[in-house]
Structures are given as structure tokens and as C-alpha cells.
Design an enzyme around this catalytic site. Structure first.
Site, mmCIF file in Angstrom:
data_model
loop_
_atom_site.group_PDB
_atom_site.id
_atom_site.type_symbol
_atom_site.label_atom_id
_atom_site.label_comp_id
_atom_site.label_asym_id
_atom_site.label_seq_id
_atom_site.Cartn_x
_atom_site.Cartn_y
_atom_site.Cartn_z
ATOM 1 C CE1 TYR A 1 -12.708 26.134 39.033
ATOM 2 C CE2 TYR A 1 -10.543 27.111 39.017
ATOM 3 C CZ TYR A 1 -11.895 27.207 38.786
ATOM 4 O OH TYR A 1 -12.406 28.365 38.314
ATOM 5 C CD GLU A 2 -13.820 24.171 45.021
ATOM 6 O OE1 GLU A 2 -13.018 25.065 45.267
ATOM 7 O OE2 GLU A 2 -14.166 23.317 45.859
ATOM 8 N N GLY A 3 -12.597 19.542 43.115
ATOM 9 C CA GLY A 3 -12.927 18.119 42.975
ATOM 10 C C GLY A 3 -13.177 17.852 41.499
#
Ligand SMILES: Cc1cc2nc3c(=O)[nH]c(=O)nc-3n(C[C@H](O)[C@H](O)[C@H](O)COP(=O)(O)OP(=O)(O)OC[C@H]3O[C@@H](n4cnc5c(N)ncnc54)[C@H](O)[C@@H]3O)c2cc1C
Length: 584
Positions: free
Chosen positions: A432-434
Site C-alpha cells: 500500500y501507499e504505492g
């Protein structure tokens, strides 16, 4: 085994590796002694309140029933204590009720909270991201109404980007925002995977939502950012009617069970535009950069927790004869291979921690330095280090958690030791978060778009420090210099091919190579400061820092030239093979 906050290591990392003293003129009230006092208090809260809930929350999980999300037992009370303790507003502006301390100190505090309880730790970090986005891009009215409540922790915030067809590719966002004729908007659509999208701990939740206006151009240039509270807020700040948005369910996950990951349904929810239309993705990046660093810190936290448990287990579990002492039924800590696993885990953990702190120091200077040249250099350093802090540190989180399972042997695979939970929990962090693939492309692409200028500044610093190493650290010098050459060589190759399949294929190896080098540099700085008599007056501890720097140099930095070759392999073989040929 009880959790102990690693305050000694954190303070020394801030001081010796990350350059915390550079914040002295921008934050005169936050010297290292103050930081230490704050970190000790955070450590007590984490050990007494957050850590004891980690396992029970993993077992019980968050629950979705009758349209409501219930947090694991103890979380609501822990959250109230967290907010009452003022932990949410450490780095926020005093204008909105915050304490105005450096972000670096906030990051260090969250290192401890994430280690104590990852599923809890992610909850307030999303609120911090929402604060940042509203503070930078919101209207004066939005700031006045929402920031004091978010900063105090009275309300929480979320980040609503992902949709079933729009994950890494946010250009595909379809949620619609229709003008309501009264200056506001109504949101229609479905978001998925929304962390802490609903809960009963606070009487409101502020959702930041990416959506498209009716006249929006296609792609990323047509996405706007909206604020939609769970409960509508009147102009005087009092609460009004429930908004037309709700959780549609929560996901059943591999780990992080205590954190509800919600499907969010927007069914004509009243929303306000943040900033200008069609500029939402840029605004969301304000949140995402801060959030990316915090996810890197989650990697550090989970690595710390997994390492502490493995180290304790290795001293209790007895098997075989020690190759060093000849003792039979020796603690497994006395086998070279187990010691290697533990020390490498500790070296990587220390390195990742220092990288995250150095990124935070750069971020603070970029925001608060009064010297324009320092400010600009710090902004470039923050931009360069952020994908490394996120990507490299979360890979370290998974590696260390995996090593923690391995040190436990069969007991690591059995849930009751807790080692398995850290491994399961850690696995989301590179996603997550890229995803870390996206971080790597950012580093090898956008972050080299200056022709490699920011990287050249970093390499110059690393070489200067390496050239100063001598005595017990003389061997580390050569490894760092070779590593810097390897990064330089790989970067030049990437710059010539920016955006091509060849460069994209080499990005992940480049992130690993660069992270390894920066990590090795951070360890060398820590070791040199310890050998010079810095930190606690503890000879064995100081010597351990030198041993960790040497081990990392010999076992990790020795791979630098191989990684540079991997970067430069190009995409030819990837392009020439079909999925059918690779299949069964
Ligand atoms: C527990 C959990 C919590 C989450 N919390 C939130 C939240 O609070 N808010 C929110 O908005 N989202 C949240 N997410 C969503 C998360 O950010 C996405 O899952 C993530 O961005 C990846 O998107 P995706 O799952 O669609 O994977 P995809 O984008 O489909 O990616 C699949 C794979 O393809 C690769 N890939 C995709 N595109 C490219 C490309 N152009 N080049 C190279 N490789 C590529 C990826 O690296 C990955 O390996 C959460 C997810 C989970 C599981």
C-alpha cells in the site's frame, strides 16, 4: 515477551545518523533532550497500552455487522488515551492546536507506536495525512472547522483513492462529484480498501475522496479532491445529519486484522471541494509523501518488534553444540548462522530507521529552514529519499519479520509465538501507499529527472564520509566507495534510458542498490559516532554498532556491483518471452 521501546537506539540514530541537530535553529524548543523525554513517554504509552492489544486484535480482528464497523476490544479506549495524551498533534501547527514540534520527532514517536501495534499505528497516521492535505490546500473555512478536531484527534481522517479498477493507476478513478447547485457537491461511487474507513471511536470521520467532476478531462488531470464527513458539519462546527456514505463491508486479510479495511459507498454524500478543480491528485500527493514516509516507519516498527522477539527466543531455545564455546545444548544464539540472521536483521533495522529519520530531517528543513539554499537542497533530498524510505524500509520489514520466523524454527510457523503475526502483518507494507514497484519507478525516473543532480549531492556526501573512515571501520570505507560508484554507474545508465522498458525493468534493482548504499552509509555514521564515544556510556553497545556496520558492508554492500549489473540488464529478455511460454 513484553515490548520495550528502543529509545536508546532511536535517540542515537537521530543524533548520529540522521543529523537531528540541523533542526536546532528552526525548532529551538525541540533539542535532543526534549526529544528523548518525549520518546520515553511514548515508549511507556506504547508498552503499557498499545503493545498488550497487538495479539488480541490480531485474533479477534475488526468486525463488520449490521452496517457498522467495530474496532477490536481495547482499541477505542486506547485511541482515547492516545488523543488525550496529545500524541496526535505533535508536529501540527500551533495555529490549529498542535505542538509545532519537528516532523522528525513525530516520525520517531510513530516508530515506537508502529512497533507496539501496527494495526493501531496506521489509524492516526491517516489522520496526520488528512491534516497535511487540508492545511496545505484547504480553504480558511475548512481549516477552521476541520483542523482543530483532526489535530486533537477528536475526529479521524481517511484517504479514499482506490477503486476496483483504479489501484496503482489513479487515472482510472470513476467516483463522480456532481454540483448540488448550492456551492457543494454530491459524491456517487464505490471506494475499496479504505483503512479505518469506519469505526465508533470518534463522533465524526473526515473522508478525503478523489472523484471526477462532470466536465473533468480524462486521466489524472481530471481528478479533484473532496472532503466528505461521515456526519455533516454546520458552519458553527456543530454536528448535523448523517451523510449519505457508509461502509459496505470489510476485507478478510492475510494480516493487520485489527485495522478495518473498508469498502466505502458514496450514495450522494454531501462533499466540499478542496482547492481547485482537477488538481486533486497533486493535492493527494501532499498526503501521500507524508504517508509514504510513515509506511516506511511501519516497516521499521514491525522489524523492531520481530527482531526483539527473535533475539529473546534465541537466548532461551537450546539446541546443538556451540561452535564457539563447545557447550552442548547451547542457546541457539551461540550458533554462527543464527547470530548472522539476528545481526543482519538488526543492521537492516538500524539502517532503515536512520533512512526514515534522515528523510524526516530533510522534510523538516524543506518546510522550516530560513536559509533558501538549505531549504531547496533539503526539498531535493526529501524527494530523493522518500521512495527509498518507503520501498527499502518496508522490504526490510518483511525480511526481518521472515528472519524472525526462521530464528524460531518450527515454532515460528505456529501462531502462539507471535512471530507469524509480524510476518503476516508486514506483508502489506510493500503494497500500500504505492507498491514498491511504483516507488522504484519513481526513484529511477522522476527522481533522476534533474539529470541526477540530487543523487550526485548525496553520493558526494557519502564519499566524503567514507573517506574519513579509518581504524576499525577501514574496511567499510572501500565497500561504501565501491557502492557509490555502482549507484553512479547504474544511475547514468538509467538517465540515458529514462521512461524506456529497459529503465523500467531495472528500477527495482536500482532501489535496492541505492537503499543498500544509503543504509550502509547510515550504519557507518552511527558506528563512527559510537566509536568516537557518542551515545550511552556502554562499551559493548558501542562496539556492537561497529560490528553491525562491518557485517552490513561485507554481507550486503558487497552485492552492489552485481545489483548495478542487474539494473543494466535491460528488458530484452522480458520482452521476448510470452505468458504462454512461461506457463505450465
Ligand atoms: C490492507 C490495505 C489497506 C489499504 N488502505 C488504503 C487506503 O486507506 N486508501 C486507499 O485509497 N487505498 C488503500 N489501499 C489500496 C492500496 O493502496 C492498493 O492496493 C495499492 O495501491 C495497489 O493497487 P492495486 O491493489 O490495485 O494493485 P495493482 O495496481 O493492480 O498492482 C498489481 C501489481 O502490478 C504492479 N503494477 C501496477 N501498475 C504498474 C505499472 N504501471 N508499472 C509496473 N508495475 C505496475 C504493482 O506494482 C503490483 O505488483 C489499501 C490496500 C490494502 C490491501
Amino acid at each position: 515477551m513484553s515490548f520495550k521501546a528502543p529509545v536508546r537506539d532511536i535517540v542515537f540514530s537521530l543524533q548520529a545518523a540522521a543529523g537531528y541537530e540541523r533542526l536546532a535553529s528552526a525548532f529551538p524548543e525541540a533539542d535532543l533532550d526534549t526529544a528523548q523525554a518525549v520518546l520515553e513517554a511514548a515508549g511507556e504509552f506504547a508498552a503499557d497500552v498499545l503493545a498488550p492489544l497487538n495479539r488480541s486484535a490480531d485474533q479477534a480482528g475488526a468486525v463488520y455487522e449490521n452496517g457498522r464497523v467495530t474496532a477490536p476490544a481495547g482499541f477505542v479506549d486506547a485511541y482515547k488515551q492516545y488523543a488525550a495524551g496529545g500524541w496526535n498533534g505533535l508536529a501540527a501547527s500551533p495555529d490549529h492546536g498542535g505542538q509545532g514540534l519537528p516532523k522528525t520527532l513525530e516520525v520517531a514517536v510513530f516508530d515506537i507506536f508502529q512497533a507496539a501495534n501496527l494495526a493501531f499505528g496506521i489509524w492516526p497516521t491517516l489522520t496526520l495525512g488528512a491534516v497535511e492535505a487540508i492545511d496545505h490546500h484547504g480553504s480558511e473555512r475548512q481549516k477552521a472547522i476541520y483542523l482543530p478536531k483532526l489535530v486533537s484527534g477528536e475526529w479521524t481522517g481517511t484517504m479514499n483513492l482506490t477503486e476496483p479498477q483504479a489501484g496503482s493507476d489513479l487515472a482510472a478513478v470513476r467516483t463522480r462529484a456532481e454540483p448540488d447547485g448550492e456551492g457543494g457537491y454530491r459524491l456517487h461511487g464505490q471506494k475499496i480498501f479504505i483503512t479505518w474507513g469506519d469505526h465508533e471511536a470518534t463522533d465524526n470521520i473526515v473522508h478525503l475522496v478523489l472523484a471526477r467532476l462532470p466536465d473533468a478531462p480524462e486521466g489524472v488531470k481530471g481528478i479533484s479532491l473532496f472532503l466528505a464527513p461521515k456526519v455533516q458539519v454546520n458552519d458553527d462546527g456543530s454536528l448535523g445529519a448523517l451523510n449519505a456514505l457508509r461502509p459496505g463491508g470489510i476485507e478478510h486479510k492475510m494480516g493487520l486484522h485489527g485495522s478495518p479495511t473498508c469498502v466505502m459507498l458514496y450514495e450522494g454524500a454531501k462533499a466540499e471541494l478542496i482547492g481547485q478543480p482537477h488538481n486533486g491528485l497533486a493535492y493527494m500527493f501532499t498526503m501521500m509523501n507524508a504517508a509514504r514516509l510513515m509506511v516506511g516507519v511501519q516497516g521499521v516498527g514491525v522489524a523492531e518488534r520481530a527482531y526483539q522477539r527473535a533475539l529473546a527466543f534465541a537466548q532461551e531455545r537450546r539446541q546443538g553444540r556451540s561452535a564457539w564455546t563447545g557447550e552442548t545444548s547451547a542457546p541457539i544464539f551461540d550458533h554462527p548462522d543464527v547470530r548472522r540472521m539476528l545481526m543482519l536483521a538488526k543492521a537492516k533495522l538500524d539502517a532503515a530507521r536512520a533512512i526514515c529519520f534522515a528523510t524526516a530531517v530533510a522534510s523538516d528543513l524543506a518546510r522550516a529552514s530560513s536559509d533558501p539554499a538549505e531549504k531547496a537542497a533539503a526539498a531535493a533530498r526529501e524527494a530523493l529519499l522518500t521512495p527509498i524510505a518507503k520501498g527499502w524500509s518496508t522490504d526490510v520489514g518483511v525480511e526481518v519479520a521472515s528472519a524472525g520466523v526462521q530464528v524460531h524454527g518450527g515454532m515460528g510457523f505456529i501462531e502462539e509465538t507471535g512471530a507469524a503475526q509480524y510476518y503476516r502483518d508486514s506483508r502489506i507494507l510493500p503494497i500500500y501507499e504505492g507498491t514498491n514497484g511504483i516507488q522504484a519507478m519513481d526513484l529511477a525516473g522522476r527522481k533522476l529527472a534533474d539529470g541526477g543532480a540530487a543523487l550526485a549531492d548525496l553520493l558526494a556526501e557519502i564519499r566524503a564520509d567514507a573517506n574519513g573512515l579509518a581504524g576499525e571501520l577501514a574496511g567499510v570505507k572501500g565497500r561504501l566507495l565501491t557502492g557509490a560508484d555502482a549507484v553512479d554507474d547504474a544511475a547514468r545508465w538509467l538517465i540515458e534510458r529514462r521512461g524506456t522498458p529497459d529503465a523500467l525493468a531495472g528500477a527495482t534493482a536500482f532501489l535496492k542498490l541505492t537503499g543498500d548504499l544509503v543504509g550502509g552509509w547510515m550504519l557507518a555514521r552511527t558506528a563512527a559516532a559510537a566509536l568516537a564515544g557518542g551515545g550511552p556510556d556502554d562499551t559493548a553497545w558501542r562496539a556492537s554498532k561497529a560490528a553491525l556496520a562491518r557485517l552490513f558492508a561485507e554481507q550486503v554492500l558487497t552485492g552492489a556491483s552485481g545489483l548495478a549489473e542487474a539494473v543494466k540488464q535491460g528488458a530484452g529478455d522480458l520482452a521476448s518471452v510470452s505468458a504462454e511460454a512461461l506457463g505450465a
